[in-house]
Scaffold this active site. Sequence first.
Site, PDB file in Angstrom:
ATOM      1  N   GLU A 106       0.974  -1.172   0.016  1.00 20.81           N
ATOM      2  CA  GLU A 106       0.078   0.192  -0.003  1.00 20.81           C
ATOM      3  C   GLU A 106       0.863   1.408   0.069  1.00 20.81           C
ATOM      4  O   GLU A 106       0.486   2.206  -0.623  1.00 20.81           O
ATOM      5  CB  GLU A 106      -1.142  -0.026   1.246  1.00 20.81           C
ATOM      6  CG  GLU A 106      -2.067  -1.041   1.116  1.00 20.81           C
ATOM      7  CD  GLU A 106      -1.591  -2.602   1.324  1.00 20.81           C
ATOM      8  OE1 GLU A 106      -0.284  -2.552   1.825  1.00 20.81           O
ATOM      9  OE2 GLU A 106      -2.429  -3.441   1.099  1.00 20.81           O
ATOM     10  N   HIS A 161     -11.959  -5.621   8.028  1.00 21.03           N
ATOM     11  CA  HIS A 161     -12.821  -5.511   6.979  1.00 21.03           C
ATOM     12  C   HIS A 161     -14.002  -4.645   7.103  1.00 21.03           C
ATOM     13  O   HIS A 161     -15.329  -4.731   6.713  1.00 21.03           O
ATOM     14  CB  HIS A 161     -13.135  -6.811   6.442  1.00 21.03           C
ATOM     15  CG  HIS A 161     -11.979  -7.758   5.920  1.00 21.03           C
ATOM     16  ND1 HIS A 161     -11.479  -8.707   7.020  1.00 21.03           N
ATOM     17  CD2 HIS A 161     -11.518  -7.788   4.869  1.00 21.03           C
ATOM     18  CE1 HIS A 161     -10.463  -9.162   6.139  1.00 21.03           C
ATOM     19  NE2 HIS A 161     -10.334  -8.910   4.869  1.00 21.03           N
TER      20      HIS A 161
END
Lengths: 375, 460
Positions: free
Chosen positions: A110, A180
Site C-alpha cells: 500500500e 474488513h
Amino acid sequence: MGGRRASLPLVSRLCTSVKPRNNWVQKRSFITAKDLVVEEQPSGEEEKRAVTNKLNLFSAVNQALLTVLESDPKSYVFGEDVGFGGVFRCTTGLRDRFGKHRVFNTPLCEQAILGFGIGLASMGNRAIAEIQFADYIFPALDQIVNEAAKYRYRSGNLFNCGGLTVRAPYGAVGHGGHYHSQSPEAFFCHVPGIKVVIPRSPAQAKGLLLASIRDPNPVVFFEPKMLYRMAVEEVPVDDYTLPLSSAEVMRKGSDITLVGWGAQLTLMEQACDEASKEGISCELIDLRTLIPWDKELVEASVNKTGRLLVSHEAPLTGGFGAEIAASITESCFLRLEAPVSRVCGLDTPFPLVFEPFYMPTKNKILDAIKASVKF
Amino acid sequence: MKLPGATTTWARLISRRLLHRPSQSQLQSQAHRSSSSSFTSSGVLSQRRCCSGSSSGEDSDGNQDEFHDFPGAKAGFTSKLKYVPETPAEAVPCFRILDEYGRLIKDSHMPEIDKALVLKIYQNMVTLQSMDSLFFEAQRQGRFSFYLTSFGEEAITIASAAALSDDDMVYAQYREPGVLMWRGFTLNEFANQCFSNDLDYGKGRQMPIHYGSAKLNYATVSSPIATQLPHAVGAAYAFKMDQKPLCSATYFGDGATSEGDFHGAMNFAAVLEAPVLFICRNNGYAISTPAHEQFKGDGVVCKGQAYGVRSFRVDGNDALAVYATVKAARKMAVEESRPILIEALTYRVGHHSTSDDSGKYRKGDEMHHWKTMRDPVVRLRRWLEGEGWWDSDADQQLRAETRNEVIAAMQRAGPRMKQPLANLFTDVYDTIPSHLRQQEKELRSTVARHRQDYPFDVPL
Ligand SMILES: Cc1ncc(C[n+]2csc(CCOP(=O)(O)OP(=O)(O)O)c2C)c(N)n1
Ligand SMILES: [Mg+2]
C-alpha cells in the site's frame, strides 16, 4: 442495458466516447436521493436530456472510472487485484478496454501504491489508486500524510500531486470483524492538504468520484462497501460531477438537524421517518465532503432547528463528529437548545459477533433524537 | 511444467541436491569475509592489499585483489564496466526428495525420519483436508461467515511444523492451520473459533480462521498482510537474549513479500542476527494477482542474499523435502543464531477464500492439473504405500474417521451460545477504563429498550 430514457437515445454513450463537458457541473442538489433531477445540457450542444440507468454503487463507481479513462488519456487506475475487476468488481472490464498499461494490478504494497500515485500525479496525470479495504490503508499513511498532503505546500507550489485520488471501501458489512469493517475517515480529516469524500448512493458516488478525480487536490474517497450491491438508483449515463465541500440537505425539517455521511445516512433516514411519526421534524444533511466541510450549511440548519445530532460508524472518541460538535457549539452556542448529540461506534476495536451492539443503530439514533428534543 | 510463481523447471530439479553448488557471487562474498580480518581502518577510506588468489579471477585486470573498505560496503575493484544481472543465469533449483509419483529420487538428501513421524504427518494432512472440505461446505451453507482452505499446501505447514520444536513461536499469515493442528489444536477448537462461540479463545471478536493459541505458541492471526513478520524477528531476538535454544517461525505468502514489513523484517533479522525462519508459501497467486505481476527475478529465494540471509528453495508439495529443509534450517538458525529464508514452491488449489471465485482469473485446467496430478497428500501416500507402511484400506478408514470427527466437532460447536456481551469491552486495555464502562452502561440500557435489535445467542 435497460435504461430509462427521458428523450434522445444516449444510452450508447456509456459504451462509446464521452466528451467532457466541464461546464455541465457543480449544481447543488443536481441529484437527490429521492428525486433525480434531469437537467438540460449546456448551450452549444444539441438539446438533449440526460439518460439514466439503474445502477448499484459498484457499477456507478465503474462508470465514473470508465468516464475518466475515456475522456482523459492521461488517467490511470491501479491497485491490488484491480486488473481482473477488483475484489468488489469496481474495475470490471476496464483493463480489457483500456489496456494493461492504464489499468493494472500492483504488487501488494500500500505504501508503494500511494507513493507511486503521487509520482504519477506530480507529472500531470490523473492517478486513481485503489486500496482494497480502508482497513489496509495504514501502511500508506506516511505517503498520504507526509507526502501527498504536503506536496504543494512544502514546495511553495512548485509541485503538486492534485491528480491523485485514493479510493477505498470502508465500513461495516455485518461480518467483517476487525479488519474488513473500519471507518478510518477521522485519521485523514486531521491532515490539512487532502480532501476526504464519502458518497451515500450510486448517483452520488459517480458524481462525487468524478469531481474528486478532477479536483486539483489529492482526495481520499471512501466508498461504503455495505452499499456496493444494496443501493440501487437511477444514475445519469453522461459525464457529470457533484460539487466537493458542499453538503446536501436530504430532507428538510425544523426540530433537529442530523448530520452524517456514507452508509450511515440510510439508518438516519429510517430514524427520521420514525421520528416524524412521533411529530418530530428532522432536517437530514449529507456532509459528502468531510474536509474541507460545508460548515455554513450545517450552521444555517442548526440556527434554524436549534439542535444537532451527528452520527458515524467510527468510534466516538476523536471521530469527525467531535469536530462538527465543537465547531457548531462555538458558532451556534446561543441558538442551541440541547447539547450536541453524537451517536457513533463504540470505543472498541470493530468486533465480529458484537457488531450489532457496536453499531450506531436506527434505534440509538431515534432515542438520541427524542432525548435532544425533550432536553 | 512450470510453477506459476517461479522459473525453476522441474526437469532440472530431479538431478539436484539440497545444497546446490555455490555461485560465483557467493564465493566472492566468502572471499571478502575471509579477508576482512585484514581491514583495520574504521570508516576511513583506505585501500589494502589482501591475500592473493581472489576468486574474481575471471577478469584479470590487475587490481582484482584490492579491496576498498568504503563505510557502506567492502568490495574489490574491477576496471571493467560490468553490471550485476537482474537474475542469475540459472534459477535456484528446487529441492525435492520425492518425484511426482511419490518415488524416492536417487541420491536424495533423505532426512532421518521414522515411520511413526511420517504417518503422523500424513494423518494430519488428511485431517486438514477433511476439515477444509467440510468447513468450506459449512460456510457455503451459511453456518459461519467466512472460510479459507489450505488445499494444495498441506505439506508445507504440517511437515514444517513437524520439523520445528513445539516451543518455537509461530507467527502465521492465515493459510497455516496445519501448524496448529500438528501441535494439537483440536477440531473442536478450530470449530469453536469459526463459530465464534463461547469457547473461542479469541472471544468472538475476529473473523473465522483467525486462530491463536498461547499454549501452543501460535500468535493469533491478524488479517493485515505481512505485519507478523517483524513480530517474529522481535520474538526471535528475545529468545537469543534469553539464551533459549529456540527460534521463531513466520509463514507468509508470495504476495506478502511485496509489503514493506517483509523487507524490514528480513533486514532486521540479518542485522540483529535473530534466529527466525521466514517460511514463504509461494503458491503462485495473491488473490487474483499472479506471482509474475507480484515480483520479477527468481521468485522469493533470491531476496535472501540481498539481505545477507541464507536461503533455501524447496518443493512445497513434497512433505519429506519440506521436513528436511526446515529441520536443517532450524538447526542453523538456533545454533548459529541467524535468520533463514525458505521459499516453498506450491500452488493454491482452492479459491483465495469463500469470498473469491478464482475461475474469474485463472484457468480451470491449471487448477485441475494441480488438484489431480500434484496433490501433496497423494504424493506422500504413494511413498508410504511404497514403503509398505500404508494401504488403501487404512486410507479409507482414516478418511472416514476424520470426516466423522470434523462433523462431530461442528455439531458440538455450532449450537453453543456466542460470547457474552461483557467481552465486547474487556481486553481493549488491561482493565476497562471509565469511558468504556459508561458506554457499556448506556449500551445495556439501549439493549433493554430494544431487545429485538440484538441477537439472542449473545448472552447479555
Ligand atoms: C495490508 C493488506 N493489504 C491487502 C490485504 C487484502 N488481502 C488479503 S489476502 C491478500 C493476498 C495475499 O496473498 P499471499 O501473500 O500470496 O497469500 P495467499 O493468500 O496466496 O496464501 C490480500 C491482497 C490485506 N489482508 N492486508
Ligand atoms: Mg500466494
